[in-house]
Design a protein around this motif. Sequence first.
Motif, PDB file in Angstrom:
ATOM      1  N   ALA A 111      73.205  56.232  69.481  1.00 38.82           N
ATOM      2  CA  ALA A 111      72.596  57.516  69.125  1.00 38.82           C
ATOM      3  C   ALA A 111      71.837  58.110  70.312  1.00 38.82           C
ATOM      4  N   ARG A 112      71.159  57.258  71.079  1.00 36.99           N
ATOM      5  CA  ARG A 112      70.429  57.764  72.240  1.00 36.99           C
ATOM      6  C   ARG A 112      71.381  58.227  73.337  1.00 36.99           C
ATOM      7  N   THR A 113      72.505  57.539  73.489  1.00 37.74           N
ATOM      8  CA  THR A 113      73.514  57.992  74.448  1.00 37.74           C
ATOM      9  C   THR A 113      74.078  59.344  74.043  1.00 37.74           C
ATOM     10  N   ILE A 156      67.497  53.857  77.810  1.00 37.92           N
ATOM     11  CA  ILE A 156      67.721  52.797  76.828  1.00 37.92           C
ATOM     12  C   ILE A 156      66.960  51.527  77.184  1.00 37.92           C
ATOM     13  N   MET A 157      66.873  51.195  78.472  1.00 34.51           N
ATOM     14  CA  MET A 157      66.311  49.922  78.892  1.00 34.51           C
ATOM     15  C   MET A 157      64.815  49.975  79.193  1.00 34.51           C
ATOM     16  N   LEU A 158      64.242  51.145  79.356  1.00 33.96           N
ATOM     17  CA  LEU A 158      62.827  51.239  79.730  1.00 33.96           C
ATOM     18  C   LEU A 158      61.897  50.530  78.743  1.00 33.96           C
ATOM     19  N   ILE A 219      79.010  51.138  76.637  1.00 27.88           N
ATOM     20  CA  ILE A 219      79.041  52.438  75.975  1.00 27.88           C
ATOM     21  C   ILE A 219      78.476  53.540  76.874  1.00 27.88           C
ATOM     22  N   THR A 220      77.273  53.349  77.397  1.00 30.15           N
ATOM     23  CA  THR A 220      76.604  54.411  78.147  1.00 30.15           C
ATOM     24  C   THR A 220      77.368  54.807  79.412  1.00 30.15           C
ATOM     25  N   PHE A 343      61.777  62.670  73.454  1.00 28.11           N
ATOM     26  CA  PHE A 343      62.306  64.029  73.303  1.00 28.11           C
ATOM     27  C   PHE A 343      63.791  64.053  72.946  1.00 28.11           C
ATOM     28  N   PRO A 344      64.656  63.229  73.583  1.00 28.14           N
ATOM     29  CA  PRO A 344      66.074  63.267  73.179  1.00 28.14           C
ATOM     30  C   PRO A 344      66.281  63.001  71.692  1.00 28.14           C
ATOM     31  N   GLU A 345      65.512  62.074  71.137  1.00 30.97           N
ATOM     32  CA  GLU A 345      65.654  61.791  69.714  1.00 30.97           C
ATOM     33  C   GLU A 345      65.170  62.964  68.874  1.00 30.97           C
TER      34      GLU A 345
END
Length: 592
Positions: A111-113, A156-158, A219-220, A343-345
Motif C-alpha cells: 500500500a505504501r509503494t 518503508i525501511m525508515l 515489490i518496491t 503524508f503518502p498514507e
Amino acid sequence: MKMLQKLSRMPIVLTVPAFAVLLVVFGIPIVLLFLASINAPAYSLINYLMFFGRPANVRVLFHTVEISAVATAICLLIGYPTAYLIVVASKHLRAALIVLVIIPYLTSGLARTYAWIVILGDRGLINNLFLDFGIISSPLPLIYNRMAVYIGMVHIMLPMMILPLVSVMIGIDRSLMAAGSSMGARPFDTFWRIFFPLSMPGVRSGSLLVFVICLGFYITPAALGGLGDAMLSTFIASQVQTSFDMARVATAAFILLGVAVAVLAVFGVDLSGTHGGTARLTKNTWGSRLRSPVAMKRRWGEFVTPLRAKRWTAQLYHAGSNCDRSNLVGTMFVVLVMFYLLFPEFLVILMSFSAGKSLEFPPSGLSFQWYRSFFCDPSWYNAAWVSIKIGIVVAVLSTIVGTLAAIGINRTLPRLRSFLMMVILTPITVPVIVVGIAAYLGLLNLGLLGSSTGIVLAHTIGAVGYAVVIVAATLANFDRRLELAAKSMRAGPLLTFVRVTLPLIRPGIIGGAVFAFLASFDEVVITSLVGGLAVRTLPLKMWEDIRHQIDPTIAAVSSILMLLPVLSLVVLYITWWRSARGARRLFINTPT
C-alpha cells in the motif's frame, strides 16, 4: 517411561512444535537448495562460475548490494537524529512520536509503494500540481528510476531503523552526558564521546536489519524502478515463474544469502534481546577506536581543558538563544520526517474518496464509489476473504506454537537461549526471496504447493518469529515467584499456567497474534511463489492490478490496509490497559 517423563519436564521440549514447522518448511529445503547449487552428488562449483561468468548477473548483484547499502545509509542518516530527538522529548510527546513511527511500520508495504506511484507518477500529485501552475509543460520523469526506488525503500525501511535506535537510546544513562558537561565538555564532544558510542548497538542492529531486508526487496524496485534498477530478487522470481531451473535458482538464492550472512558475520548482531552487554558490545567497535587519542592529542587536551572550563562557565547562563535555535531546528526536522512517513498514507486515504473518474488531489467531491467498487466486485472481496482466513489461521497457529517456544526459550540456559532465538528468527533475518524459494521447495516435496494449507505453513515460519519475540519480551518482566507460590498451594502445572501465567502474559500473546496476522495479511513475495495461480490473496490481487492497470479501487483497498495498524494499536492498548488494571487489582488483593 521415566526418560520420557524426564524429557517432558525440560523447558526445551516446548520449542519442538516451532522447530518442527521451521525444519520441514524451511530448514531441510534450504539444505536441499544448497546441495542443488553445488550439483550434489557430483559436488562442483560450476553453477557459481556460470553465474559470475555472465556480466548481466554480476551487474544485477552489484545493483542489489549498491541499492541496499545506499538505502541503509540514507535510513541511518535520517533515522539516527530522529531517534535521538524522540528520546530527548518529553514523556508524552515521545510516546506520541513512537506511535506515529509504528503506524507506518505496521502498514502494508504494498500500500505504501502504491502511495508513491500516486505521488510520483506521470499523472501523479507532483506532476499534476506543476502542470496546473504552469511550472512545467510535460510530466517530469519522477518514477521508474533509481531515485524513486530510494524514496520508496527508505520510506518503508525508515521505521525499522528508528525503532531499534530508540530502544537502545532510551536505556542510555543521561547522567553520563550531564557529568561530561559539568567537566567542561562541549555539547558536541559530550555527544560524540559518550552518547554515540553507547548507541552503537542500536546503529548496528538497525543497519543490519535494514540492509538484509533490502537485499530481498522485490515489490518496491519492480513498481518504482526502471529496467536498470532490477534487483537479484526480481531475477530469482522471474526464473521461478518462467522456467524453474533448480540449479540456477538455488545458486542465485545462495549468492544473495551469502551476502547477507557475510555482512551479519562481519558486523554481528545480538538477537538475545539483552541489553546488559552494551558496554561489552561497544568496546571493539570502530567508534570506540576513534575515541582512543594519540599522545599528542592527549597533551593538547590537557592544555586546553582549563580554557574550555572557563569558557563553559562564562557561557553557562548565555546559552538560551542557542538552545532555542537547536530546539526549533530539531522540531522542524522531526516534523519533516513524520510528514515523509505519514503524508503518502494520508494522501491515498483522502484520494480514495474522490468523486471523479480517476484519482485526483484535491478531490473535486467526496464519494464512496471506489469502496462500493471494492465490495461489489467478487474478485476483490473474494481475495480479501481469502487473505483474512489465511491470516487468522496463521495468527492462531503461530501464536500457540510461538508462545510455547517463547516459554521454553525463556526457561533454558542463557547461551542456549541466544542460539535458539537466533535460529527461530532466521526466516525474518534473511532475504525474503530466499525464504520463499526454500518454502517453495519444501511445499513441493509435501505436495502442498498452490494450496491454502501450503500458504499458511509458509507464512507461519516467519510469523512464529514475531510471536516469539513479543511473548519473550513479556516473559522477561514476568515474576516466576508467582508460579512457585501457586504450586506451593498444590496447583498443578496446567492450572498454574491458566490461572497465573496466562493472564499476566496475555498482552504479549495478543500482540504476537496481531503482528502475525498483519505479517500474513501483507505477504506478497512468498505467497506469489508458493500460491501459484490457484490461490489469490488481496495483496496478490493488488500487485497484479498495479502492474497491469492503475485501478482507482486500489486506493480504497490501500486505505483499508492503512487503517488496520491503527485498529491493531487500539486493540493492543486496550489489552495492555486491562491487563495492567487486573495486575494491580491482583497485587492489592494479595494478603501480605
